[in-house]
Design an enzyme around this catalytic site. Sequence first.
Site, PDB file in Angstrom:
ATOM      1  N   SER A 197       0.798  -1.500   0.704  1.00 24.73           N
ATOM      2  CA  SER A 197      -0.040   0.036   0.336  1.00 24.73           C
ATOM      3  C   SER A 197       1.019   1.497   0.022  1.00 24.73           C
ATOM      4  O   SER A 197       0.660   2.151  -0.022  1.00 24.73           O
ATOM      5  CB  SER A 197      -0.920  -0.029   0.801  1.00 24.73           C
ATOM      6  OG  SER A 197      -0.453   0.542   2.436  1.00 24.73           O
ATOM      7  N   TYR A 256      -4.821   0.543   4.011  1.00 21.99           N
ATOM      8  CA  TYR A 256      -5.106  -1.309   3.743  1.00 21.99           C
ATOM      9  C   TYR A 256      -5.473  -1.384   4.756  1.00 21.99           C
ATOM     10  O   TYR A 256      -7.025  -2.022   4.883  1.00 21.99           O
ATOM     11  CB  TYR A 256      -4.300  -2.153   2.855  1.00 21.99           C
ATOM     12  CG  TYR A 256      -4.015  -1.137   1.389  1.00 21.99           C
ATOM     13  CD1 TYR A 256      -3.594   0.028   0.821  1.00 21.99           C
ATOM     14  CD2 TYR A 256      -3.668  -2.806   0.237  1.00 21.99           C
ATOM     15  CE1 TYR A 256      -4.120   0.334  -0.817  1.00 21.99           C
ATOM     16  CE2 TYR A 256      -3.518  -2.404  -0.917  1.00 21.99           C
ATOM     17  CZ  TYR A 256      -3.190  -1.075  -1.345  1.00 21.99           C
ATOM     18  OH  TYR A 256      -3.127  -1.343  -2.466  1.00 21.99           O
ATOM     19  N   GLY A 257      -5.307  -1.148   5.443  1.00 25.44           N
ATOM     20  CA  GLY A 257      -5.593  -2.001   7.132  1.00 25.44           C
ATOM     21  C   GLY A 257      -6.859  -1.643   7.192  1.00 25.44           C
ATOM     22  O   GLY A 257      -6.988  -2.417   8.727  1.00 25.44           O
ATOM     23  N   CYS A 265       3.253  -7.109   1.582  1.00 30.10           N
ATOM     24  CA  CYS A 265       1.243  -6.181   2.587  1.00 30.10           C
ATOM     25  C   CYS A 265       0.964  -7.499   2.610  1.00 30.10           C
ATOM     26  O   CYS A 265       0.452  -8.372   2.403  1.00 30.10           O
ATOM     27  CB  CYS A 265       0.479  -5.554   1.275  1.00 30.10           C
ATOM     28  SG  CYS A 265      -0.931  -5.211   2.132  1.00 30.10           S
ATOM     29  N   ASN A 266       1.031  -7.930   4.736  1.00 31.84           N
ATOM     30  CA  ASN A 266      -0.031  -8.636   5.091  1.00 31.84           C
ATOM     31  C   ASN A 266      -1.447  -8.594   4.915  1.00 31.84           C
ATOM     32  O   ASN A 266      -1.663  -9.587   5.207  1.00 31.84           O
ATOM     33  CB  ASN A 266       0.779  -8.320   6.435  1.00 31.84           C
ATOM     34  CG  ASN A 266       1.552  -8.534   6.370  1.00 31.84           C
ATOM     35  OD1 ASN A 266       1.897  -9.633   7.496  1.00 31.84           O
ATOM     36  ND2 ASN A 266       2.599  -8.156   6.615  1.00 31.84           N
ATOM     37  N   THR A 267      -1.551  -7.360   4.517  1.00 30.51           N
ATOM     38  CA  THR A 267      -3.312  -7.591   4.966  1.00 30.51           C
ATOM     39  C   THR A 267      -3.595  -7.860   3.537  1.00 30.51           C
ATOM     40  O   THR A 267      -5.112  -8.166   3.669  1.00 30.51           O
ATOM     41  CB  THR A 267      -3.583  -5.850   4.787  1.00 30.51           C
ATOM     42  OG1 THR A 267      -2.909  -5.141   5.989  1.00 30.51           O
ATOM     43  CG2 THR A 267      -4.417  -5.279   5.426  1.00 30.51           C
ATOM     44  N   THR A 294       4.315  -5.039   6.980  1.00 32.36           N
ATOM     45  CA  THR A 294       5.286  -4.853   6.294  1.00 32.36           C
ATOM     46  C   THR A 294       6.060  -3.153   6.831  1.00 32.36           C
ATOM     47  O   THR A 294       6.776  -2.517   6.320  1.00 32.36           O
ATOM     48  CB  THR A 294       5.580  -4.549   5.185  1.00 32.36           C
ATOM     49  OG1 THR A 294       4.666  -3.991   3.966  1.00 32.36           O
ATOM     50  CG2 THR A 294       5.512  -6.792   4.587  1.00 32.36           C
TER      51      THR A 294
HETATM   52  N1  DGL Z   1       2.205  -2.918   4.686  1.00 34.30           N
HETATM   53  C1  DGL Z   1       0.298  -3.489   4.644  1.00 34.30           C
HETATM   54  C2  DGL Z   1       0.948  -4.795   5.516  1.00 34.30           C
HETATM   55  O1  DGL Z   1       1.910  -5.274   5.512  1.00 34.30           O
HETATM   56  C3  DGL Z   1      -0.206  -2.221   4.936  1.00 34.30           C
HETATM   57  C4  DGL Z   1      -0.601  -1.767   6.129  1.00 34.30           C
HETATM   58  C5  DGL Z   1      -1.877  -0.660   5.493  1.00 34.30           C
HETATM   59  O2  DGL Z   1      -1.899   0.176   4.358  1.00 34.30           O
HETATM   60  O3  DGL Z   1      -2.686   0.100   6.187  1.00 34.30           O
HETATM   61  O4  DGL Z   1       0.080  -4.916   6.023  1.00 34.30           O
END
Ligand code: DGL
Length: 292
Positions: A16, A47-48, A78-80, A189
């Site tokens: 993101s 994104y979260g 991106c984990n989300t 991340t």
């Molecule tokens: N970096 C992303 C993750 O690993 C998203 C963070 C976000 O956009 O809220 O979840």
Amino acid sequence: MNITLKNNLPIGIFDSGVGGLTVYRSLHKRLPDERFLYLGDTARVPYGTKSLSTVERYGIENARFLAAHGIKMLVVACNTASALALPAIERAAGVPTVGVIESGARAAVEQAKTKIGVIATEATVRSGAYRRAIERRAPHVNIIEQACPLFVSLAEEGYAETEAARIIANDYLKELRAALVDALVIGCTHYPVLRKVIEETIGEGVMLIDSGEAVAEDTAAALETHGLGRAPDRENLARPRRLCDDLDHFYVTDSAERFSRIAEMFLGSAPRRLEAVEVWGHDQLNAGRKEN
Ligand code: DGL
């Protein structure tokens, strides 16, 4: 496509925003012969805090954009997006796709004995993806999850090592500290940008697991399995790879200047090739450029 031509294509990475740079750094170190195409969806971060259908739509658009530019593999940094939409993203990309959740869970189980803490976005915690991935490997381990949404803004704003970051970290991590976890999965991340503050706050003796580092190993294994590795360039043997050099290409969906500034703070060098683009509202062949 001819095998060698295909092997020479870059690996796509998206997040993101700046968070995926933590994964880019690990991939770059682990796979120095590879080239990378990075997309930071900075216009739509975070994104979260968004719903599954929105994150899925963003992920599909990002994957199509990168696929239209020619990639041989995709790393969802991106984990989300990995937690909510990995199968849909892989279908849209049309190339082997690696997410960060399984790699992070594997690394956590290898390190922890009884209690694992997970810090991640609200959407990742709500999805239960880490809990399921850890329990599948270690059913008896105790898992405590905590959403830390403000960490994303602190990273995007370049506020990683400030008093404000320390105060917020203290509040978010107090229950995990009291629970005496053995390991803490950094399940977003963006959060490794604040690693120093997280480390100081959670205290000594807690192993920090960066899912970005773990995913570099899994990406190397996936390249091997699919026979997609790139042979070293003769001319580059004399020219060692550097982070953000002109062999890697970066795209953002909002101000390139801002991304460049944060990348430089975090990686120590700003991307040489960086463009602002639009990825939404286009089909994959029309992914367009926009003014900075
Ligand atoms: N970096 C992303 C993750 O690993 C998203 C963070 C976000 O956009 O809220 O979840």
